[in-house]
Design an enzyme around this catalytic site. Sequence first.
Site, PDB file in Angstrom:
ATOM      1  N   SER B  55     -25.838  -6.418  12.264  1.00 54.02           N
ATOM      2  CA  SER B  55     -26.729  -6.116  13.378  1.00 54.02           C
ATOM      3  C   SER B  55     -27.583  -4.878  13.125  1.00 54.02           C
ATOM      4  O   SER B  55     -28.487  -4.607  13.904  1.00 54.02           O
ATOM      5  CB  SER B  55     -25.935  -5.954  14.669  1.00 54.02           C
ATOM      6  OG  SER B  55     -25.052  -4.875  14.570  1.00 54.02           O
ATOM      7  N   HIS B  95     -24.481   1.116  16.366  1.00 52.38           N
ATOM      8  CA  HIS B  95     -25.835   0.806  16.806  1.00 52.38           C
ATOM      9  C   HIS B  95     -26.622   2.079  17.072  1.00 52.38           C
ATOM     10  O   HIS B  95     -26.050   3.164  17.168  1.00 52.38           O
ATOM     11  CB  HIS B  95     -25.806  -0.059  18.069  1.00 52.38           C
ATOM     12  CG  HIS B  95     -25.587  -1.516  17.783  1.00 52.38           C
ATOM     13  ND1 HIS B  95     -25.452  -2.451  18.761  1.00 52.38           N
ATOM     14  CD2 HIS B  95     -25.475  -2.193  16.612  1.00 52.38           C
ATOM     15  CE1 HIS B  95     -25.268  -3.646  18.213  1.00 52.38           C
ATOM     16  NE2 HIS B  95     -25.269  -3.514  16.916  1.00 52.38           N
ATOM     17  N   ASP B 133     -27.987  -3.428  24.146  1.00 52.28           N
ATOM     18  CA  ASP B 133     -26.564  -3.783  24.076  1.00 52.28           C
ATOM     19  C   ASP B 133     -25.870  -3.993  25.413  1.00 52.28           C
ATOM     20  O   ASP B 133     -24.646  -4.054  25.443  1.00 52.28           O
ATOM     21  CB  ASP B 133     -25.809  -2.661  23.351  1.00 52.28           C
ATOM     22  CG  ASP B 133     -26.125  -2.625  21.876  1.00 52.28           C
ATOM     23  OD1 ASP B 133     -26.798  -3.543  21.413  1.00 52.28           O
ATOM     24  OD2 ASP B 133     -25.676  -1.684  21.195  1.00 52.28           O
TER      25      ASP B 133
END
Lengths: 178, 189
Positions: B55, B95, B133
């Site tokens: 990701s 992330h 997210d």
Amino acid sequence: MHTTYARINNASAFLSSCAMALLAMIAVSSLLFTADPKGTLAIDNVQIYPGKGRRYVNKNHDFAFVHFNVTADLTPLFNWNTKQLFLYLQAEYEDAKGTKNEVVIWDRIVRTKDAANLAVQGRNKYAFRNVASTFKNVGPANYSLRYSVMPYVGLLTYGEAARTADVIPFPSKREGVA
Amino acid sequence: MFADELKSLRRLGVRHVLLQVLNFASVLTTGLMIWKGLGLVCNTESPIVVVLSGSMEPAFYRGDLLFLTNPASERYHTGDITVYKIPGADIPIVHRVMETHDTVSKKSGHVTASPLGQRQLILTKGDNNPVDDIELYQGLEWLERKHIVGKVRGFLPYVGYVTIAMNDFPQLKYALLGGLGLLALVQRE
């Protein structure tokens, strides 16, 4: 002592130490490159419309639409240990309650030196909304173009390429969609 | 095949075997100490993590090694790459921070001297994901400092792939551990 096992062991240990030393030297070498390129950033206009977001489907929310114009030559940031640049445009503002906000409204990943000479005229890529659901009584915003340099090996570094000279106030909400 | 090894083991005696076991244990504990020491210095429960998903491509690929720190005196900024763990989720996620909102405490009679004393609301997104997210937060609206394991500071490509291989093929792990243990026992000196 001179068994095959011992030889393999020695050879692989030496090889991996050499590889690690080389990687460490490459990582340290990128500290010598201290390019700090600057560009220009202009905000053409900001508009606010009501809408429904992904986050609160049942609630009305104000969305800001920001048109911007960026020119920056970031090619000096590419050296032999640069894997990619992550460029992002962020809005910084303080609302009536004193909350300090930083919101990324646009980003781009630059993977080659050729693509690092930037001239972009665009609109925010991500939904730009305030935590308090409206932009009423929110202070004016500063916008800045920032970058994160991703190395092949070593430390991640950050920097700022451009910033708006004056603060830009949020306009009052418009009804309906133009 | 193992007859030779067994014979040599018998010849060396109990004392030698015990010594080797002790050596092995000291190697293990040294490793653990270094890991925990690093954790203390970096102020994070896991100072080194391996990337498990795609990701964050093209910045991080599966198997890349990340070095984390989490200084208590620093707030998080947009653009920082953080590793966070949502309560109830078993795997931490790497992330990038897209939004930070430093709120001001509303409690009357309280004054916070540093901005770090206040709640910071954080929104993250994977570089390779089209959207942020919120779905990953399992009902939370924002991330906060307590969810964040650390900020990515350093990067070493591919090296962590060994651990992914060991997770995907557990036999490899047992073979490696067993082989090392046997060698440690049998080796002379």
